[in-house]
Design an enzyme around this catalytic site. Structure first.
Site, PDB file in Angstrom:
ATOM      1  N   GLU A 264      66.788 -64.673-113.161  1.00 44.49           N
ATOM      2  CA  GLU A 264      67.433 -65.978-112.965  1.00 44.49           C
ATOM      3  C   GLU A 264      68.873 -65.840-112.476  1.00 44.49           C
ATOM      4  O   GLU A 264      69.608 -66.831-112.450  1.00 44.49           O
ATOM      5  CB  GLU A 264      67.416 -66.794-114.268  1.00 44.49           C
ATOM      6  CG  GLU A 264      66.050 -67.079-114.840  1.00 44.49           C
ATOM      7  CD  GLU A 264      65.232 -68.099-114.056  1.00 44.49           C
ATOM      8  OE1 GLU A 264      65.536 -68.322-112.865  1.00 44.49           O
ATOM      9  OE2 GLU A 264      64.292 -68.644-114.635  1.00 44.49           O
TER      10      GLU A 264
ATOM     11  N   HIS B 241      65.628 -71.047-123.867  1.00 47.67           N
ATOM     12  CA  HIS B 241      64.305 -71.661-124.045  1.00 47.67           C
ATOM     13  C   HIS B 241      64.330 -72.394-125.384  1.00 47.67           C
ATOM     14  O   HIS B 241      63.363 -72.344-126.134  1.00 47.67           O
ATOM     15  CB  HIS B 241      63.218 -70.595-124.011  1.00 47.67           C
ATOM     16  CG  HIS B 241      63.054 -69.958-122.663  1.00 47.67           C
ATOM     17  ND1 HIS B 241      62.221 -68.891-122.434  1.00 47.67           N
ATOM     18  CD2 HIS B 241      63.621 -70.241-121.457  1.00 47.67           C
ATOM     19  CE1 HIS B 241      62.283 -68.543-121.143  1.00 47.67           C
ATOM     20  NE2 HIS B 241      63.133 -69.348-120.538  1.00 47.67           N
TER      21      HIS B 241
ATOM     22  N   HIS C 226      60.217 -75.810-119.049  1.00 41.95           N
ATOM     23  CA  HIS C 226      60.808 -74.483-119.063  1.00 41.95           C
ATOM     24  C   HIS C 226      61.853 -74.321-120.188  1.00 41.95           C
ATOM     25  O   HIS C 226      61.629 -73.571-121.125  1.00 41.95           O
ATOM     26  CB  HIS C 226      61.434 -74.220-117.680  1.00 41.95           C
ATOM     27  CG  HIS C 226      62.002 -72.857-117.500  1.00 41.95           C
ATOM     28  ND1 HIS C 226      62.363 -72.354-116.287  1.00 41.95           N
ATOM     29  CD2 HIS C 226      62.305 -71.870-118.388  1.00 41.95           C
ATOM     30  CE1 HIS C 226      62.846 -71.142-116.422  1.00 41.95           C
ATOM     31  NE2 HIS C 226      62.818 -70.828-117.696  1.00 41.95           N
TER      32      HIS C 226
ATOM     33  N   SER D 127      68.845 -60.075-114.611  1.00 35.57           N
ATOM     34  CA  SER D 127      67.892 -61.156-114.899  1.00 35.57           C
ATOM     35  C   SER D 127      67.319 -61.763-113.616  1.00 35.57           C
ATOM     36  O   SER D 127      68.048 -61.919-112.632  1.00 35.57           O
ATOM     37  CB  SER D 127      68.634 -62.249-115.681  1.00 35.57           C
ATOM     38  OG  SER D 127      67.942 -63.455-115.576  1.00 35.57           O
TER      39      SER D 127
HETATM   40 ZN   LIG Z   1      63.733 -69.163-118.552  1.00 30.42          ZN
END
Ligand SMILES: [Zn+2]
Length: 232
Positions: free
Chosen positions: A80, A101, A163, A78
């Protein structure tokens, strides 16, 4: 077979449940990501980038070290992953990170209003406040910096401005529970805000007591993780 299989299976089960229940925002998207700390190692099991969660197999979950080097996995981790690792570096009391999310918490990400402790059973798990992390583009060092700057409050849920949300836990099961608790709190908080009436948080004395109870468990886990890492 790999010594990391159990971690991968755990991450996959949580990811698919959250995806099916709408916590990643779009069933066909790949938003959101899940990781767990590998016990005693500077490494995590984390969801891969860009693959549909519906089609994932546990073998697709990546094992990545704290320098973002892939130890196992065919696909890139990912985008992130750096944000997850920043949490594990800063918070030895955390063994799982779930970035969502989720819709109701995302509403709070637009009005930039931290959420106080509204329910005792929620505050016990998530902490005495849900802070807003200032906006930065996904996957950037700026977002990692902004998240890191908020982690010192020792809470388990954060809202990422414009976000989504970041949910932490001592175990993946607990981080997963925090996702649901955050969503419930956000839903009722937004409904309460919409009345225009005054909102009552739980009394400060109760909130302080819950912080103390959580701190004891957090300190224990942090000490255990420190010992495991030093034994390496
Ligand atoms: Zn995200």
């Amino acid at each position: 077979m790999s010594k990391y299989d159990q971690y991968k299976k755990e991450v996959l089960a949580c990811t698919q449940w959250l995806s099916e229940h709408g916590y990643f925002g779009a069933l066909r998207g790949t938003g959101g990501n899940v990781s767990v700390r590998i016990e005693g190692e500077q490494a995590v099991a984390v969801t891969p980038s860009t693959l549909s969660y519906r089609d994932l197999s546990f073998a697709d979950i990546c094992i990545v070290d704290f320098d973002l080097k892939v130890i196992e996995g065919e696909y890139p981790p990912s985008v992130e992953t750096g944000m997850h690792i920043a949490v594990y570096r800063n918070r030895l009391d955390v063994n799982a990170v779930v970035h969502t999310h989720q819709v109701k918490a995302s509403v709070l990400s637009l009005i930039n209003r931290p959420m106080p402790a509204l329910y005792d059973e929620v505050a016990l798990h998530t902490g005495d406040v849900v802070e807003i992390v200032p906006y930065a583009l996904s996957g950037t060092p700026e977002l990692i910096e902004n998240v890191s700057a908020k982690l010192g409050n020792n809470c388990h849920c954060y809202i990422l401005q414009n976000h989504g949300a970041l949910n932490l836990g001592a175990t993946l099961e607990k981080a997963w529970l925090n996702v649901e608790l955050l969503e419930k709190s956000a839903e009722t908080y937004i409904a309460a805000l919409s009345t225009g009436r005054e909102i009552t948080p739980i009394p400060a004395s109760i909130s302080d007591l819950l912080v103390e109870i959580r701190k004891e468990a957090q300190d224990k886990l942090a000490a255990k993780n420190k010992e495991l890492l030093e034994a390496q």
